[in-house]
Structure formats: C-alpha cells, structure tokens
Design a protein around this motif. Structure first.
Motif, PDB file in Angstrom:
ATOM      1  N   LEU A   1       0.892  -1.284  -0.085  1.00  0.00           N
ATOM      2  CA  LEU A   1      -0.023   0.085   0.032  1.00  0.00           C
ATOM      3  C   LEU A   1       0.801   1.235  -0.040  1.00  0.00           C
ATOM      4  O   LEU A   1       0.507   2.202  -0.586  1.00  0.00           O
ATOM      5  N   ALA A   2       2.009   1.253   0.684  1.00  0.00           N
ATOM      6  CA  ALA A   2       2.900   2.359   0.983  1.00  0.00           C
ATOM      7  C   ALA A   2       3.512   2.635  -0.570  1.00  0.00           C
ATOM      8  O   ALA A   2       3.398   3.965  -0.972  1.00  0.00           O
ATOM      9  N   VAL A   3       4.017   1.597  -1.250  1.00  0.00           N
ATOM     10  CA  VAL A   3       4.340   1.902  -2.673  1.00  0.00           C
ATOM     11  C   VAL A   3       3.441   2.281  -3.735  1.00  0.00           C
ATOM     12  O   VAL A   3       3.526   3.261  -4.220  1.00  0.00           O
ATOM     13  N   LEU A   4       2.110   1.706  -3.424  1.00  0.00           N
ATOM     14  CA  LEU A   4       0.986   2.483  -4.463  1.00  0.00           C
ATOM     15  C   LEU A   4       0.656   3.734  -3.955  1.00  0.00           C
ATOM     16  O   LEU A   4       0.366   4.666  -5.052  1.00  0.00           O
ATOM     17  N   LEU A   5       0.904   4.162  -2.736  1.00  0.00           N
ATOM     18  CA  LEU A   5       0.492   5.558  -2.661  1.00  0.00           C
ATOM     19  C   LEU A   5       1.558   6.442  -3.239  1.00  0.00           C
ATOM     20  O   LEU A   5       1.166   7.472  -3.486  1.00  0.00           O
ATOM     21  N   THR A   6       2.737   5.930  -3.089  1.00  0.00           N
ATOM     22  CA  THR A   6       3.990   6.802  -3.606  1.00  0.00           C
ATOM     23  C   THR A   6       3.763   6.701  -5.245  1.00  0.00           C
ATOM     24  O   THR A   6       3.885   7.946  -5.668  1.00  0.00           O
ATOM     25  N   LEU A   7       3.043   5.767  -5.707  1.00  0.00           N
ATOM     26  CA  LEU A   7       2.895   5.714  -7.221  1.00  0.00           C
ATOM     27  C   LEU A   7       1.729   6.684  -7.481  1.00  0.00           C
ATOM     28  O   LEU A   7       1.730   7.621  -8.534  1.00  0.00           O
ATOM     29  N   VAL A   8       0.582   6.731  -6.590  1.00  0.00           N
ATOM     30  CA  VAL A   8      -0.586   7.620  -6.936  1.00  0.00           C
ATOM     31  C   VAL A   8       0.116   9.158  -6.844  1.00  0.00           C
ATOM     32  O   VAL A   8      -0.457   9.908  -7.455  1.00  0.00           O
ATOM     33  N   ARG A   9       0.834   9.250  -5.803  1.00  0.00           N
ATOM     34  CA  ARG A   9       1.496  10.705  -5.502  1.00  0.00           C
ATOM     35  C   ARG A   9       2.176  11.145  -6.830  1.00  0.00           C
ATOM     36  O   ARG A   9       2.057  12.268  -6.958  1.00  0.00           O
ATOM     37  N   ALA A  10       2.961  10.255  -7.361  1.00  0.00           N
ATOM     38  CA  ALA A  10       3.728  10.776  -8.560  1.00  0.00           C
ATOM     39  C   ALA A  10       2.913  10.706  -9.987  1.00  0.00           C
ATOM     40  O   ALA A  10       3.530  10.841 -10.803  1.00  0.00           O
ATOM     41  N   ALA A  11       1.789  10.106  -9.710  1.00  0.00           N
ATOM     42  CA  ALA A  11       0.813   9.525 -10.924  1.00  0.00           C
ATOM     43  C   ALA A  11       0.600  10.979 -11.716  1.00  0.00           C
ATOM     44  O   ALA A  11       0.726  10.839 -13.224  1.00  0.00           O
ATOM     45  N   PRO A  12       0.162  12.055 -11.427  1.00  0.00           N
ATOM     46  CA  PRO A  12      -0.254  13.140 -12.213  1.00  0.00           C
ATOM     47  C   PRO A  12       1.005  13.572 -13.042  1.00  0.00           C
ATOM     48  O   PRO A  12       0.949  13.807 -14.166  1.00  0.00           O
ATOM     49  N   GLU A  13       2.255  13.826 -12.502  1.00  0.00           N
ATOM     50  CA  GLU A  13       3.423  14.270 -13.318  1.00  0.00           C
ATOM     51  C   GLU A  13       3.788  13.354 -14.168  1.00  0.00           C
ATOM     52  O   GLU A  13       4.220  13.746 -15.246  1.00  0.00           O
ATOM     53  N   ARG A  14       3.650  12.091 -13.896  1.00  0.00           N
ATOM     54  CA  ARG A  14       4.207  10.957 -14.779  1.00  0.00           C
ATOM     55  C   ARG A  14       3.070  10.949 -16.041  1.00  0.00           C
ATOM     56  O   ARG A  14       3.556  10.716 -17.014  1.00  0.00           O
ATOM     57  N   ALA A  15       1.710  11.156 -15.557  1.00  0.00           N
ATOM     58  CA  ALA A  15       0.900  11.121 -16.719  1.00  0.00           C
ATOM     59  C   ALA A  15       1.167  12.390 -17.736  1.00  0.00           C
ATOM     60  O   ALA A  15       1.082  12.293 -19.051  1.00  0.00           O
ATOM     61  N   ALA A  16       1.525  13.510 -17.242  1.00  0.00           N
ATOM     62  CA  ALA A  16       1.702  14.468 -17.804  1.00  0.00           C
ATOM     63  C   ALA A  16       2.973  14.405 -18.992  1.00  0.00           C
ATOM     64  O   ALA A  16       2.919  14.690 -19.992  1.00  0.00           O
TER      65      ALA A  16
END
Length: 923
Positions: free
Chosen positions: A801-816
């Motif tokens: 869950l901690a790793v997935l939260l980190t991915l979600v946190r970086a998701a907007p910048e990565r999507a851009a």
C-alpha cells in the motif's frame, strides 16, 4: 409570497455552505478510501493485543492441562486420628476446604477426591499369589467414599461390617485379582512385626468405568496390578495393588499401613487461569500452601496437622518464565507492522495534503488562519475516521474475545489519534513558512537515528535479553526497527547514486526508455523533498522484520530436530523389551523401509562390571558395527569417531575399544578384562576416546564401545542386537506396524497370568519426527508462529500500500510526461516500460537492502536470543544468520510489490495518459 419569505431565502443564500459536508461530497472516493484505511489500521491495532492475550491464555491453560490433574491440584492431608475419623468427618472437612478454596479459585468440574489410606502397603505371604520373581506381592488399602460413582461391582459385594479381630473386608479390581491369582473369598495374609499376621478378605471385585479418568490420578494401582522393581541390586520385579475398604474399616487402616492419613485433593480448573494474573495467582496459591490461608484451613477443619501441597506454584513460575522468554520474539512482528502502518499513515496524509495544496494556500491567501484551517481539516477527519475506528474496535472485540481490553483499547485510540492528526500535521508543515538549512537538520536527525541504533544494538549485545521475570525487552524489539530505519536513511542517500550509475550505463545503450526511466528514478521524480525515505522505510521494515522472524522460526525448526535426534539417538530407534532381542527379520525389513538412509543394529547393556583399575564399578557397553555406528554418531552429533580405530583386531589379540575420557585416564594403554552377557571373560584395549553415544543420550556412567565382529566371536550373545537405529525420514506409523508384525511379544514372567503378560512392556519405538511434532505441539509456539505469519502478511500488505500510495502521488506528473512523449511517438508498451524502469529500482533496492539488514539484525542480535521457550526443550542460546529464510521473505515481498507496481502501471497508466491528451496540459 410574503416579504418574510423573501428575507429568509436571502439569509440562506448569504449563509456559507457547511464546510465538512461540502468537502466530503466533493471527493467521496477519497473519503471512502480514508475511512477504509483508518478501519484497517485500527482493526490491526486492536486485534494484535487481543490475539497476543488469547495466545498467552491458551498456551498457559494447555501447559497446565498437560501437567496433569495431580500437578494442578491442592492436596491436603492430615494424619489419621484413631477413634475420631469417620466418613462424616471426612465429608465435613471436604466441605470446609471446598468453600475456602472455591472462593479464591475455580475448581475443576471433575470434582474433588477425598478419603483415607494406609501409607505403607504390606507384603502378602500367600503362596498361591503370583510372583514374577522371588518377591511377594504387596497390598495397600484405601477408603474412598465416592468410589462407587466411578466403578461397577462385577462379583461379590461391597466391603462392609467386619469384626475388630477378623479379616478386613476389601474389594479388589478384577484386573488386579486376575493378575495376582486372588478371587472372592480369598484371605490375604500379611506378616506383622508384632507376630500376629494381618488378614484381608476379598469380598468383591470391581471394574473401573474409565481407568484413565482424572479421579484415579494419584491413587496408586487401584484399577490394576502394577509391576514394580525392588531397590536392591540386582533389581527384582514384584506385583503391587490396592483395595477398597468399607466405612466401618476406616479406623483399621492405621494397623495395616503402620501409618495412615486422611486426604483431600482439590483440582483447580486450568481454564480459569489467566496469563496476565500469574504473579497474583502464584502468591495466592503460596498462601494456601504455606501462608496464612493454610493456618486458617487447619483451624477451620479442626486438624492442627493439616498440610497442603501443590505443584501449581512451581508450574506457574515456569509458565511465567516461558511467557517472558517468548515475549520479545513474538513482539518483533507486531512492532514491524506498527512501524509500516505509521509510514502508510504519513504517506496517505502527504498524498492528501499535496492533492489539496492549492486549496489550502488559497484559503490562507484569502485570510484564513492556520488554526482555523487545521481545525476544519480535523473536523473532516473526525467525521471520516471516528466511525470507522469505532466499528473496527468493536469488530476486534467481537472476533477476538478476551477478558483483557486495556491494551487493545489503547492501541485503537493511539491509531485513531494518529489517523486524525496525520493530515492536519502535514498541512501545518505545508502552510508553514519555508526554513533554511533543511539539509543540516536532516543530517542531524540521521546522525541521531544512527547513534540510537548503535546504542541499542551495543546494549543488547552487552547485557543480553532482559532477565527472566522482567517481561518484554524493549531494546530487543526496537533494535531491528532501528536497524531498518537506519538502513532506509542510508539507502535514501545511496539510491540516487546507484540508480544514477545504472542510468549512465543505460544511456550508452540504444533506446531512450531505460535511460529516461532510470534517470527519473535517480532524481526521485514526482516526490517531495525527503519523502523517498517513507516508502523505502516501509519496505525495509517489512523485509527486515519478516526476515528476522523467518530466521527465528527456521532456527526453531532445526533446533527441535537436533534435540529430537539427540533424545531418540537418530531419526528412528527401536529398543527390545527388557532382556529381549530384536530378530533378524525385523532388522532386515526395517533397513528397507522407505526413507531410511542408514541403519544399524547394536547390543548395549548399562550394567557391566569394570575391573578395579578403572576406578568405576559399572559401565555402559555398546557393541556395534563400526561403520554404521560411526555414521549414526556423525548424524546425531554425539560420540563421533573414526571407524578405523575399531578395525583390524587380529585373532587372539585384545578387542579394540573406544572409552569415555574418565576411563581412558584410569585404564591406560594396558589391556583390561571384560565380561558381557554372562559369557567368558576377554581382554580389550583402549583405541580411542568418545564423548558419548547416541544409544544413551542421558547416560552418566562410563562408556565402552566395542566392534561387533571381534566381540561376537568371544561372546556370541552380543551378536543378537537389542537396539536398532536409523537416519532419514522414517514414517512413525510404518515403523510401528513393522515392529508389531516382526517382533514377538515378551516372554511371560515366571508364574505370571495372562493379565500380567499384558502388563509387561513391549518394544519401545521412537522417531525424531514424532518427537519434533510433540515439541511443536505447545500452544505457546503455535501462537508465536501464527502471530509471525499474520504480522508478515500485514506488513507485506501495508508495504504494498505504501508503494502504491507513492505511485499515486507521482501519477499526475508521470501522466503529463507520458502524454507529451505520446505526442512524440511513444508507443503504449514503451510507456509501460518507462513506468516500470522508474518505479521498480526502488522496490528491488529495498528488497536487497532489507535482506542485508535482516541478516545484519540476526548477526548483531542473535547472540542475545534464547529459543528454549519456542523449541520446547533446552537449547544453547544464540541465533545464527540463515540466508535461505531471509531470501525467501525478501523475494516474496519483492515479487508482491513488483506485481502491484505492474498492475498499477497497466491499469491506471493508459487511462491517465488518455485523460491528459484529452484535457491538455495545464501545468
């Protein structure tokens, strides 16, 4: 419409919308996820203490039940009072004892046992009675008022009446009468020191409804005849039993036994014992045994010489020591889960605060005070967290019932408070004015953590585990967590360097995907300053605690096997009955059993006379094939030797022998005489020294090991083995079946009747697998193992869950970024590869680092760990690093997290990119 209606609508239009309700409606998915996270963490926090309590209680109660009803009872006794003892006086004393003891402890439903008994059985001179050897049988006498509820009369009548100068009417167990050769009407005569023999007439025979019932505990040989041995050498066997007398003969027990006593056994219910009250329970029991309560009971019963004895105080002391010894090892897993849960809370709060950063700064710019903003955030959290926490706490209390609730409630309250304050605290940091010298503060904090870790590890290694009786050792629990925290801080510093090296290597290869992903991972793309430590810490805590716990359980398994092998003498052992041998058909068939790796048959005797020069009277002699016996000793780890030492005995030369160190010094190099199995005397000479034998793991006598071939030529009787040993995975049931089919029952003793033959011992079968299972059957160990498995599962899930939260946190910048690259020709498969190249290095580095930290924790803290309480037998203190269990845990967690990363990238990556392409880049 009236003017008043228009004014009311205008007031409602000007009134601000309710903050909490508006915010919760604005992001319902985030609210539900926050509530689910709070529910899960509070459930863990409330459930783990209750699971620990239940495990401790069940382990204590099973430990007491295994000790037997005699050990868990209060046994009161008083000398017989000539002319005063009667069934009524015994019942009155029992009622007094029950009322006093029952008010302090819960009595076992099986009920008390009371009566009177002659303390010394008498030898019977009747010539028609069975004598296995030359010793006459013995008879003891009991009066048991409640015996009729546990036996049924099968012949004759219950003893009653009788004259003062006539035989004492007695009833015998039918099995005992058959063994001795007595029957209804037999008059049993016992010689007396005053010249007038004592007589007892058998007037009835009874049969116990259940001879294994708790009622018969401590009532020696009342349901059958027992085969006993005399104390003189050579020991001879004889039969002993006891009979029941009627109420009119209570006063005559004193004549029969020289001394007599009244007794009352009050069994305490083990299910009424609680692990958290062991100290108080032990003190109260001590008061009944030797304290004020004992004096009060003596006065209340009118028996000044009343004595109360019990093994329970010692049992409770040992149980407390076992609990304290296992506490540090069982607490490491829950402590790791708590650490990972704290990291997850921080990450979730950081994700929410970053998502709402624009909103919070706008409120601050429009004049909102920090206290007001934080108060509103706290109100949002209260509406979301408190109902979920209350439901989780209630569920934990319902699913795991236990009388103790303080620790679970405190854990739930602490977790609830953390869940409530995590977002406001993160928002307060976000709204605070930026400070300078952040790098310096970080360095100071890291050095403080390093110093605390070094101090904790050094102190544990210096003083060891907290002494028994002091409870949980916080340093032993905190040290692995501090090591994981230090490792996370170190890896947070090293990871950019290591991944940067990989990025430069990838840059020299064709294709930009690997280089771009690794470069972004090295820069910590999408993460706020300092936050890469949190997911690293979650992974490292999970891997370190899982690896440490797996090493402990692996060491427990190997220690059990080692102890079982030492106790058995190998992986399987069969011992012939006394004075018996094992047939060749058995040894040949047993060697071919599935799983048998090596097998050897040998002859052994514990009572061999030694020459005067040896300085010892008796010795244990083992006659075995040198090669097979040497392999057995090597496998077991006791009595290792070179088989060549026992080879090469020439005809007529002394037989080479391996002896224990004390004999080697006394005998010297000269040949010494031996006589085995009644054969002729021969000479032997010392060829080497051994430190023991697998055939006698607890032997304290001197030891002599002889080769089978030369010894059998001089004494043919030793060529018939009386023991068989094997190594390998031997099935216990298959071996027992073979023994039943091939080993004949023992020859009946002289004069023994059919019941006596059935009572004689047959072959003894032992296997290390069965003994290992017996060691591991302790609920204390089961509880520790289950708690470790649950802790590993919880920590792994939270780390994911901690790793997935980190991915979600970086998701907007990565999507851009991916959207921009898509317009430049990036294919979907390449986008997925880019995400994996960016996110997986942290997972793999954390798994490798956690494995190294787990090994380091075992190496640093292992000498302070005592596994005796978990093994079930005494073992040397210390824990050695083992790569396989740590590697298994690390690879398993890495695979789980990698699968989660892959799933997140595959499911959400394409949707986010499509959203960016449709909406445009507003950043």
């Amino acid at each position: 419409m009236s003017t008043r209606d228009h004014a009311g609508r205008a007031d409602r239009a000007r009134r601000p919308a309710p903050w909490v309700r508006t915010r919760l409606r604005a992001a319902p998915s985030a609210v539900l996820l926050g509530a689910a996270l709070a529910f899960g963490l509070v459930l863990l926090a409330a459930a783990l203490p209750r699971a620990l309590d239940r495990g401790a209680d069940s382990a204590l109660r099973a430990y007491l039940r295994d000790a037997g009803p005699a050990a868990t009872s209060l046994l009161a006794s008083a000398p017989a009072r000539p002319g005063q003892d009667s069934p009524q006086s015994l019942d009155t004393a029992l009622a007094t004892l029950r009322s006093r003891v029952g008010s302090a402890f819960r009595l076992d439903p099986s009920g008390p046992v009371h009566g009177a008994r002659a303390l010394h059985p008498r030898s019977l001179s009747n010539p028609e009675l069975a004598r296995p050897e030359t010793v006459p049988p013995q008879l003891g006498l009991y009066f048991l008022p409640a015996a009729g509820d546990h036996v049924r009369l099968v012949e004759g009548q219950w003893p009653a009446g009788g004259t003062a100068d006539g035989p004492i009417p007695v009833a015998l167990a039918a099995e005992a009468a058959e063994t001795l050769g007595a029957r209804v009407g037999s008059v049993l005569v016992a010689p007396s020191s005053v010249g007038v023999p004592l007589r007892a007439e058998v007037v009835g025979l009874y049969r116990a409804g259940d001879p294994t019932e708790d009622y018969w505990t401590g009532l020696s040989c009342l349901t059958e005849a027992c085969l006993s041995l005399t104390n003189v050498r050579p020991a001879e066997s004889f039969w002993t039993t006891a009979g029941l007398v009627g109420p009119e003969s209570v006063g005559r027990l004193l004549d029969w036994g020289v001394r007599a006593e009244a007794f009352w056994r009050l069994p305490l219910d083990p299910d009424g014992m609680r692990a958290d009250r062991l100290a108080g329970t032990g003190a109260e029991l001590a008061s009944f045994v030797t304290g004020p309560q004992a004096a009060e009971l003596a006065s209340a019963t009118g028996r000044s010489e009343l004595r109360i004895a019990s093994d329970l105080p010692d049992l409770l002391t040992r149980a407390q020591a076992r609990r304290f010894a296992a506490a540090p090892l069982t607490a490491v897993g829950p402590a790791g889960v708590a650490g990972v849960a704290l990291v997850v809370l921080c990450l979730a709060a950081g994700l929410t605060a970053d998502r709402r950063a624009g909103e919070l700064h706008l409120l601050r710019a429009r004049g909102g005070s920090r206290a007001g903003i934080l108060g509103r955030l706290l109100g949002e959290g209260a509406v979301t967290v408190l109902p979920a926490a209350a439901a989780a706490t209630l569920l934990a209390f319902v699913l795991l019932p236990t009388p103790r609730w303080t620790a679970a409630l405190l854990g739930a309250l602490a977790t609830t408070l953390l869940a409530l304050l995590a977002l406001p605290v993160r928002a307060a940091v976000l709204l605070a004015a930026p400070r300078q010298a952040g790098g310096r503060r970080r360095a100071v904090a890291e050095l403080a953590v390093l110093a605390a870790t070094v101090a904790a590890v050094t102190e544990v290694r210096r003083r060891g585990v907290a002494p028994p009786g002091e409870g949980l050792d916080p340093l032993l629990v905190a040290a692995p967590l501090l090591l994981a925290l230090t490792g996370a801080l170190l890896l947070a510093r090293l990871q950019p360097v290591l991944v940067g090296v990989l990025a430069r290597a990838a840059g020299r290869r064709p294709g930009a995907i690997g280089f771009l992903g690794l470069a972004r991972a090295a820069r910590g793309a999408g993460a706020r300053p300092g936050t890469p430590v949190l997911p690293l810490l979650a992974l490292l805590l999970a891997v370190t605690t899982a690896g440490f716990g797996a090493t402990v359980l692996d060491a427990v398994g190997h220690s059990r096997l080692r102890v079982a092998r030492l106790a058995v003498g190998g992986d399987a052992a069969v011992a012939a009955p006394v004075r018996g041998t094992l047939p060749e058909a058995f040894t040949r068939a047993a060697a071919g059993l599935p799983g048998v790796r090596t097998a050897t048959a040998l002859w052994t005797d514990d009572d061999i006379a030694l020459p005067a020069a040896a300085g010892r009277d008796r010795a244990t002699v083992v006659v075995a094939d040198p090669a097979g016996y040497a392999e057995l000793a090597r496998t077991v780890g006791r009595g290792r030797f070179d088989p060549a030492l026992l080879a090469g005995a020439a005809p007529g030369a002394p037989v080479p022998a391996l002896v224990s160190a004390d004999l080697a010094g006394a005998l010297g190099p000269a040949a010494f005489p031996l006589r085995l199995a009644g054969g002729t005397e021969f000479l032997a000479t010392v060829a080497g020294v051994v430190d023991g034998t697998p055939a006698r793991p607890n032997a304290t006598r001197a030891l002599i090991v002889l080769p089978a071939g030369p010894t059998a030529l001089k004494v043919p009787a030793v060529g018939l083995p009386n023991r068989w040993y094997a190594t390998g995975s031997v099935a216990d049931e298959r071996l027992r079946a073979l023994v039943r089919d091939t080993v004949a029952p023992p020859e009946p003793a002289a004069g023994a009747r059919p019941a006596a033959v059935r009572a004689q011992a047959g072959p003894t079968v032992l296997t290390s697998a069965a003994m290992t299972a017996e060691f591991g059957a302790d609920p204390l160990q089961h509880s520790a193992g289950r708690l470790f498995q649950a802790s590993v599962a919880g920590a792994a899930g939270l780390a994911l869950l901690a790793v997935l939260l980190t991915l979600v946190r970086a998701a907007p910048e990565r999507a851009a970024l991916l959207a921009r690259l898509r317009t430049m020709g990036l294919r979907p498969r390449q986008g997925l590869a880019l995400i994996l190249a960016e996110t997986l290095p942290q997972t793999l580095v954390a798994a490798a680092g956690g494995m190294l930290l787990a090994l380091a924790a075992v190496a640093l803290l292992g000498p302070a760990v005592d596994l005796t309480s978990l093994v079930g037998a005494a073992v040397p203190a210390g824990l050695r690093p083992a790569a396989l269990p740590v590697l298994t845990q690390a690879l398993g967690l890495a695979a789980l997290v990698s699968a989660g990363v892959l799933a997140e990238a595959a499911v959400t990556g394409r949707r986010q990119i499509t959203t960016e392409l449709r909406a445009g880049d507003s950043r």
